[in-house]
Write an enzyme that holds these catalytic residues in place. Structure first.
Site, short mmCIF file in Angstrom:
data_model
loop_
_atom_site.label_atom_id
_atom_site.label_comp_id
_atom_site.label_asym_id
_atom_site.label_seq_id
_atom_site.Cartn_x
_atom_site.Cartn_y
_atom_site.Cartn_z
N ASP A 174 0.76 -1.17 0.13
CA ASP A 174 0.17 0.01 -0.06
C ASP A 174 1.04 1.24 0.06
O ASP A 174 1.75 1.34 1.02
CB ASP A 174 -1.09 0.08 1.17
N ASN A 182 -2.26 12.99 -4.37
CA ASN A 182 -3.30 13.43 -5.45
C ASN A 182 -3.66 14.52 -5.14
O ASN A 182 -3.88 15.72 -6.09
CB ASN A 182 -4.34 12.59 -5.42
N HIS A 187 -3.89 14.38 -9.93
CA HIS A 187 -3.97 12.97 -10.47
C HIS A 187 -3.06 12.56 -11.39
O HIS A 187 -2.77 11.33 -11.39
CB HIS A 187 -5.46 12.88 -10.65
N ASP A 191 -1.09 9.15 -10.82
CA ASP A 191 -0.91 7.89 -11.82
C ASP A 191 0.77 7.55 -12.10
O ASP A 191 1.03 6.25 -12.23
CB ASP A 191 -1.70 8.44 -13.29
N ASP A 217 -4.57 2.44 -4.52
CA ASP A 217 -3.00 2.22 -4.40
C ASP A 217 -2.67 0.97 -3.75
O ASP A 217 -1.63 0.89 -3.24
CB ASP A 217 -2.49 3.46 -3.54
#
Length: 296
Positions: A174, A182, A187, A191, A217
């Site tokens: 994680d 973010n 964003h 990514d 994630d």
């Protein structure tokens, strides 16, 4: 002969030929070849008097009322002796007819072969497209790793494989503070972080092990290890590789991950293994960032 009367069947033993005086006869060859309609003055079945007993290549049926003359092999031999010139002209005509028929058959077989090759090409293309479609269904669009469908397919296939002296283990990975990435960098940067972590997860996996993205994630690694020490080394190596990443889009933010691990013991199944690894991941996160824990 009467309409619809069957004169002989395909595959039937041939012993004589026929000459049409009046009426019409239809020859059906099957195998995709066109029927032939013969009329007065034409003949069929001549191979029976040329080469003797053999199996008929076609089915002969009377199309209209008429009169046929049947010529047996013995009668034909008598005619050869008495009228060789007439027989020679007849045989010359017959051979030309046979050659034309052979040429037609070759062309037909050539077309069928071309159709078959085209069909095979279509089947190959369809199989390739199906394989690609199946792969896409089992693959995460953003990272290229297996998704949950791919994971479940892999787990189904595990039942047909042997681990020898290795143990099956699961690591849940994680990204720490992913929401902040973010929020602060956008964003697109998020990514980019997911793709970078995915690449390190991919590198950690061996040839017969599975890296996948479960969603958001969260990533998973299904590994084959010898003991607790090897599993710890794999987890710590992955953490170190991600810690070393430098992504310009993240500004000052440094990537790190938390990892929970569990051995996939039988009986159990995915839900049990996931729950154990997830609890270990929760314990790792309670320690802060960049930690790993093994379920006990």
């Amino acid at each position: 002969m009467l309409p619809g009367e069957e004169l002989f069947r395909r595959g039937e033993s041939a012993q004589s030929m026929f000459l049409i005086d009046t009426g019409e006869v239809r020859l059906g060859f099957d195998d995709g070849l066109a029927d032939k309609l013969l009329g007065p003055g034409q003949y069929f079945g001549e191979l029976a008097v040329f080469i003797g007993r053999h199996q008929r290549f076609a089915r002969a049926v009377a199309e209209t009322p008429g009169v046929l003359y049947e010529v047996t092999q013995q009668a034909f031999q008598t005619l050869v002796e008495r009228e060789p010139a007439h027989v020679a002209r007849f045989m010359q005509r017959s051979f030309a007819y046979l050659v034309a028929g052979e040429h037609q058959l070759i062309q037909h077989l050539k077309r069928r072969n071309e159709d078959l090759m085209q069909t095979l090409d279509t089947l190959r293309q369809t199989r390739t497209e199906l394989t690609v479609a199946q792969q896409l269904v089992r693959t995460d669009d953003l990272t290229g790793l297996a998704n949950r469908r791919g994971l479940y397919r892999y787990l189904d296939e595990l039942g047909h494989q042997t681990l020898n002296d290795l143990k099956l283990a699961l690591l849940l990975v994680d990204i720490d503070h992913f929401k902040q990435i973010n929020d602060r960098s956008g964003h697109l940067a998020g990514d980019a972080a997911l793709r970078a972590v995915a690449e390190e997860v991919r590198r950690t996996a061996g040839p017969i092990e599975l890296p996948c993205r479960l969603g958001g994630d969260e990533f998973a690694l299904v590994l084959r290890v010898s003991d607790d020490g090897e599993l710890a080394n794999r987890a710590l190596g992955l953490m170190s590789a991600i810690r070393s990443l430098r992504l310009p889009s993240l500004r000052e933010h440094r990537l790190s991950v938390s990892i929970g691990g569990a051995f996939c013991q039988d009986p159990g199944g995915w839900s049990t293994w996931y729950s154990q690894a997830d609890r270990a991941l929760y314990d790792a996160k309670r320690q802060g960032v960049d930690h790993w824990r093994l379920a006990r």
